[in-house]
Design a protein around this motif. Structure first.
Motif, mmCIF file in Angstrom:
data_model
loop_
_atom_site.group_PDB
_atom_site.id
_atom_site.type_symbol
_atom_site.label_atom_id
_atom_site.label_comp_id
_atom_site.label_asym_id
_atom_site.label_seq_id
_atom_site.Cartn_x
_atom_site.Cartn_y
_atom_site.Cartn_z
ATOM 1 N N ARG A 143 0.823 -1.216 0.000
ATOM 2 C CA ARG A 143 0.000 0.000 0.000
ATOM 3 C C ARG A 143 0.853 1.260 0.000
ATOM 4 O O ARG A 143 0.464 2.291 -0.551
ATOM 5 C CB ARG A 143 -0.905 -0.013 1.234
ATOM 6 C CG ARG A 143 -1.910 1.117 1.273
ATOM 7 C CD ARG A 143 -2.831 0.998 2.458
ATOM 8 N NE ARG A 143 -2.109 1.066 3.721
ATOM 9 C CZ ARG A 143 -2.695 1.110 4.910
ATOM 10 N NH1 ARG A 143 -4.004 1.048 4.997
ATOM 11 N NH2 ARG A 143 -1.970 1.171 6.009
ATOM 12 N N ASP A 144 2.037 1.178 0.625
ATOM 13 C CA ASP A 144 2.895 2.355 0.817
ATOM 14 C C ASP A 144 4.092 2.287 -0.133
ATOM 15 O O ASP A 144 4.912 1.365 -0.039
ATOM 16 C CB ASP A 144 3.381 2.378 2.268
ATOM 17 C CG ASP A 144 4.140 3.644 2.622
ATOM 18 O OD1 ASP A 144 4.523 4.385 1.706
ATOM 19 O OD2 ASP A 144 4.360 3.879 3.829
ATOM 20 N N GLU B 244 -8.058 -1.883 0.744
ATOM 21 C CA GLU B 244 -9.242 -1.211 1.280
ATOM 22 C C GLU B 244 -9.858 -0.233 0.290
ATOM 23 O O GLU B 244 -10.942 0.288 0.553
ATOM 24 C CB GLU B 244 -8.882 -0.483 2.574
ATOM 25 C CG GLU B 244 -8.511 -1.420 3.713
ATOM 26 C CD GLU B 244 -8.114 -0.682 4.968
ATOM 27 O OE1 GLU B 244 -8.942 -0.585 5.892
ATOM 28 O OE2 GLU B 244 -6.956 -0.195 5.024
ATOM 29 N N LYS B 245 -9.175 -0.003 -0.827
ATOM 30 C CA LYS B 245 -9.682 0.974 -1.792
ATOM 31 C C LYS B 245 -9.825 0.414 -3.208
ATOM 32 O O LYS B 245 -10.618 0.926 -4.000
ATOM 33 C CB LYS B 245 -8.752 2.194 -1.830
ATOM 34 C CG LYS B 245 -8.724 2.984 -0.539
ATOM 35 C CD LYS B 245 -7.776 4.164 -0.637
ATOM 36 C CE LYS B 245 -7.744 4.972 0.648
ATOM 37 N NZ LYS B 245 -6.790 6.108 0.573
ATOM 38 N N GLY C 181 -10.474 -7.648 2.717
ATOM 39 C CA GLY C 181 -9.312 -7.731 1.839
ATOM 40 C C GLY C 181 -9.093 -9.126 1.303
ATOM 41 O O GLY C 181 -8.759 -9.319 0.135
ATOM 42 N N VAL D 146 -9.693 -5.101 6.365
ATOM 43 C CA VAL D 146 -8.470 -5.711 5.846
ATOM 44 C C VAL D 146 -8.520 -7.229 5.964
ATOM 45 O O VAL D 146 -8.443 -7.959 4.972
ATOM 46 C CB VAL D 146 -7.215 -5.165 6.567
ATOM 47 C CG1 VAL D 146 -5.962 -5.861 6.021
ATOM 48 C CG2 VAL D 146 -7.100 -3.666 6.390
ATOM 49 N N LEU E 297 1.897 -1.549 -6.313
ATOM 50 C CA LEU E 297 1.031 -0.780 -5.421
ATOM 51 C C LEU E 297 -0.415 -1.253 -5.533
ATOM 52 O O LEU E 297 -0.963 -1.359 -6.638
ATOM 53 C CB LEU E 297 1.108 0.705 -5.759
ATOM 54 C CG LEU E 297 2.431 1.412 -5.437
ATOM 55 C CD1 LEU E 297 2.370 2.871 -5.880
ATOM 56 C CD2 LEU E 297 2.727 1.330 -3.949
ATOM 57 N N ASP F 78 -3.980 -1.040 -2.744
ATOM 58 C CA ASP F 78 -4.597 -0.829 -1.431
ATOM 59 C C ASP F 78 -5.850 -1.691 -1.352
ATOM 60 O O ASP F 78 -6.843 -1.430 -2.034
ATOM 61 C CB ASP F 78 -4.950 0.650 -1.255
ATOM 62 C CG ASP F 78 -5.399 0.974 0.162
ATOM 63 O OD1 ASP F 78 -5.906 0.063 0.854
ATOM 64 O OD2 ASP F 78 -5.261 2.144 0.574
#
Length: 223
Positions: free
Chosen positions: A32-33, A53-54, A92, A88, A49, A51
């Motif tokens: 994610r980061d 959750e998105k 997720g 998550v 990359l 995420d």
């Protein structure tokens, strides 16, 4: 093999990436980061990359396209609240399963937790209870997907950061105990290699520290 690992900057994931890379596989780490990309590259993995959750299922399916297997090793982590345990650890995992199905990737290995089918103990801390319920729900969802996914659920005991011993106890049911994250990664690597990978399809396995070398423990557990 090209193996996509969700939660690719976690301690288990980084160790798994090193093991996979060393044996000639191609690990891909979903992170994610962007700041974690160098750590992932140092472990021998390709950072991507994403995420959980998105991302939409379509977006995530593009990240796992052409993989031979996916591994869910993500988690909301210490300090997160009950809401993120659900978004998550449950949602997720479900999203990754949906994405793998959409991309035509059948092999799915889930990192869960020992004893989650029992549910949280009465009076448990609310965040811990949410974590257990999230893991239980994610496992239940995956077990309903046998027609489209070749799944294995690995349920480690309490995780520790000490060095791995390379010796474990692995079976459909074991007494609760600790297990180093390094040893969890070694078992995951073994479960992703043939012939153990095929033999482990549709299996729920519990893992703690023990006396049996990892390869022997995996071979016996999936026999």
């Amino acid at each position: 093999m090209r193996i996509v690992i969700a939660g690719g900057h976690g301690k288990i994931a980084l160790r798994l990436e090193r093991l996979l890379s060393a044996r000639g596989d191609t690990p891909v780490a979903l992170i994610r980061d962007p700041a974690h990309a160098d750590d992932v590259r140092a472990a021998g993995a390709e950072p991507v990359l994403a995420d959980l959750e998105k991302a939409t299922v379509t977006e995530l399916s593009e990240k796992v396209m052409d993989a031979d297997a996916v591994v869910f090793a993500a988690g909301a982590g210490p300090g997160s609240g009950a809401e993120r345990k659900d978004t998550v650890d449950r949602a997720g995992a479900v999203l990754l399963a949906d994405a793998a199905s959409l991309a035509g990737v059948r092999r799915y290995v889930m990192v869960s937790a020992i004893g989650v089918d029992e549910g949280p103990a009465p009076g448990s801390d609310p965040v811990w209870a949410a974590y257990v319920e999230a893991k239980r729900a994610a496992d239940a969802d995956l077990r309903e997907r046998s027609e489209v996914l070749d799944w294995t659920i690995l349920r480690p005991g309490r995780l520790t950061d000490g060095p791995g011993s390379g010796r474990v106890r692995l079976a459909s049911s074991v007494e609760k105990a600790e297990v180093p994250r390094d040893d969890v990664a070694e078992v995951l690597a073994a479960l992703l290699a043939e012939p153990a990978s095929t033999a482990a399809i549709g299996r729920v396995l519990e893992l703690v520290g023990g006396d049996e070398p990892v390869d022997e423990a995996v071979e016996a557990a999936v026999a």
